[in-house]
Design an enzyme around this catalytic site. Structure first.
Site, PDB file in Angstrom:
ATOM      1  N   ARG A   1       0.798  -1.216   0.000  1.00 45.08           N
ATOM      2  CA  ARG A   1       0.000   0.000   0.000  1.00 45.08           C
ATOM      3  C   ARG A   1       0.836   1.274   0.000  1.00 45.08           C
ATOM      4  O   ARG A   1       0.573   2.202  -0.760  1.00 45.08           O
ATOM      5  CB  ARG A   1      -0.947   0.020   1.215  1.00 45.08           C
ATOM      6  CG  ARG A   1      -2.259  -0.697   1.005  1.00 45.08           C
ATOM      7  CD  ARG A   1      -2.716  -1.351   2.275  1.00 45.08           C
ATOM      8  NE  ARG A   1      -1.742  -2.319   2.728  1.00 45.08           N
ATOM      9  CZ  ARG A   1      -1.643  -3.564   2.239  1.00 45.08           C
ATOM     10  NH1 ARG A   1      -2.465  -3.961   1.311  1.00 45.08           N
ATOM     11  NH2 ARG A   1      -0.724  -4.391   2.686  1.00 45.08           N
ATOM     12  N   THR A   2       1.829   1.343   0.879  1.00 47.60           N
ATOM     13  CA  THR A   2       2.577   2.588   0.991  1.00 47.60           C
ATOM     14  C   THR A   2       3.313   2.900  -0.314  1.00 47.60           C
ATOM     15  O   THR A   2       3.228   4.014  -0.838  1.00 47.60           O
ATOM     16  CB  THR A   2       3.587   2.518   2.156  1.00 47.60           C
ATOM     17  OG1 THR A   2       2.870   2.244   3.363  1.00 47.60           O
ATOM     18  CG2 THR A   2       4.320   3.831   2.314  1.00 47.60           C
TER      19      THR A   2
ATOM     20  N   LYS B   1      25.890  -4.805  -1.966  1.00 49.02           N
ATOM     21  CA  LYS B   1      27.331  -4.737  -2.176  1.00 49.02           C
ATOM     22  C   LYS B   1      28.036  -4.030  -1.015  1.00 49.02           C
ATOM     23  O   LYS B   1      29.247  -3.859  -1.035  1.00 49.02           O
ATOM     24  CB  LYS B   1      27.642  -3.996  -3.470  1.00 49.02           C
ATOM     25  CG  LYS B   1      27.034  -4.620  -4.715  1.00 49.02           C
ATOM     26  CD  LYS B   1      27.310  -3.760  -5.944  1.00 49.02           C
ATOM     27  CE  LYS B   1      26.637  -4.317  -7.187  1.00 49.02           C
ATOM     28  NZ  LYS B   1      26.867  -3.447  -8.366  1.00 49.02           N
TER      29      LYS B   1
ATOM     30  N   ARG C   1      11.592   3.488   3.055  1.00 48.28           N
ATOM     31  CA  ARG C   1      11.260   2.565   4.144  1.00 48.28           C
ATOM     32  C   ARG C   1      12.517   1.762   4.452  1.00 48.28           C
ATOM     33  O   ARG C   1      13.206   1.287   3.545  1.00 48.28           O
ATOM     34  CB  ARG C   1      10.121   1.628   3.754  1.00 48.28           C
ATOM     35  CG  ARG C   1       9.902   0.515   4.779  1.00 48.28           C
ATOM     36  CD  ARG C   1       8.645  -0.278   4.519  1.00 48.28           C
ATOM     37  NE  ARG C   1       7.468   0.532   4.800  1.00 48.28           N
ATOM     38  CZ  ARG C   1       6.219   0.059   4.734  1.00 48.28           C
ATOM     39  NH1 ARG C   1       5.997  -1.198   4.403  1.00 48.28           N
ATOM     40  NH2 ARG C   1       5.200   0.848   5.001  1.00 48.28           N
TER      41      ARG C   1
ATOM     42  N   HIS D   1       5.754   5.884  11.305  1.00 48.97           N
ATOM     43  CA  HIS D   1       5.195   5.732   9.957  1.00 48.97           C
ATOM     44  C   HIS D   1       4.266   6.931   9.757  1.00 48.97           C
ATOM     45  O   HIS D   1       3.046   6.802   9.748  1.00 48.97           O
ATOM     46  CB  HIS D   1       4.433   4.418   9.852  1.00 48.97           C
ATOM     47  CG  HIS D   1       4.138   3.987   8.447  1.00 48.97           C
ATOM     48  ND1 HIS D   1       4.169   4.848   7.363  1.00 48.97           N
ATOM     49  CD2 HIS D   1       3.791   2.771   7.930  1.00 48.97           C
ATOM     50  CE1 HIS D   1       3.850   4.197   6.272  1.00 48.97           C
ATOM     51  NE2 HIS D   1       3.622   2.931   6.586  1.00 48.97           N
TER      52      HIS D   1
END
Length: 306
Positions: free
Chosen positions: A54-55, A83, A104, A132
């Site tokens: 959703r986000t 890496k 995120r 959030h």
């Protein structure tokens, strides 16, 4: 007013600024052509070091609806992080290509760190169990749209309150509104962190803790259900033991108010039975759509295209 600003936690914007975002989101909802091409030529970098549906999709939909474009990754395995590239270097690189960054990351404080190295605004799309903020904006807008205001309400948070960043962000944000009462419903192992309860005490917010959803639900105006997050557990046996502690079904809904609002940041697992979806009090899919509108308002504001 918000042009060039980062959003790391909900308190980064004043209550007046937040209300302004909600008013803009409501205008966009009522007229989907409003601001439709305002971000043409702008680029949004989406850096998702942790899974999201959703986000990420709502941010991308928001940017595309505003006429802008997106670049980035939804899997850290496809980035140079595998890496050994540092977060600071990844952010510096993305900031040289894009006009804003949505990120995120599973580590608490990662978004704040990123904002210190970025030449463009950084929007926190979740940092571990910490914050959030755009989900919080989504939650508050949903309450405002369905109740008309955000005050004089009793809100119940149910499920994983220990690791649930959406719970932490929303509880802290609610402390800025009038006549808010909170009931925390969780097993002993997943109780709300002390730093949240200290914040509520500091702002004179009345709250209680209970283990029983059945006892709490008749008192609630808003019930915020959350899943028990398997990815936050070190011991799978603990997850299995706790994951179905609370399941909202028709029997429990029968104990609640007729105008109760059921919210969930999604994804759900078993904590809301599918039979509840048809109940008019179930607002979690409306909530997901409000998330797109509020993110459109946020992007237009920080990119200064209003």
């Amino acid at each position: 007013m918000l042009k060039g600003r980062s959003l790391i936690e909900p308190a980064d914007f004043s209550l007046e600024e937040t209300d302004g975002l909600f008013a803009l989101a409501e205008k966009i909802e009522s007229d989907e052509q409003y601001l439709r091409e305002s971000c043409r030529g702008k680029l949004l970098a989406t850096l998702f070091f942790e899974p999201s549906t959703r986000t990420r999709l709502s941010f991308e939909a928001a940017m595309l609806r505003l006429g802008g474009s997106c670049l980035g990754f939804a899997d850290p395995g496809s980035s140079s992080a595998v890496k050994g590239e540092s977060l600071a270097d990844t952010v510096r690189m993305a900031a040289s290509y894009a006009d804003a960054i949505v990120m995120r990351n599973p580590k608490e404080g990662a978004a704040l760190l990123a904002s210190n190295y970025s030449a463009v605004p950084v929007i926190n799309a979740g940092d571990g169990g910490h914050h959030h903020p755009t989900q919080t904006l989504t939650d508050l807008l949903t309450i405002r749209r369905l109740r008309g205001d955000i005050k004089n309400i009793t809100v119940g948070f149910c499920g994983d309150l220990k690791f649930g960043r959406t719970v932490h962000s929303l509880a802290k944000a609610l402390a800025r509104y009038e006549k808010i009462t909170i009931i925390f419903i969780s097993p002993e192992e997943l109780i709300i962190p002390e730093y949240i309860t200290r914040h509520l005490q500091k702002h004179n917010i009345e709250f209680t803790e209970t283990r029983s959803l059945e006892e709490a639900i008749p008192q609630l105006d808003v019930l915020y259900m959350t899943r028990v997050q398997k990815e936050r557990f070190f011991n799978e046996e603990d997850y299995i033991r706790l994951k179905d502690t609370y399941v909202l079904n028709k029997e429990k809904m029968a104990l609640s108010k007729n105008d109760l609002i059921i919210l969930h940041p999604l994804p759900r697992v078993n904590e809301i039975a599918v039979e509840v979806d048809g109940d008019p009090r179930a607002a979690y899919f409306k909530q997901a759509k409000y998330g797109m509108y509020v993110r459109m308002a946020l992007l237009a504001s920080i990119l200064g295209v209003l």
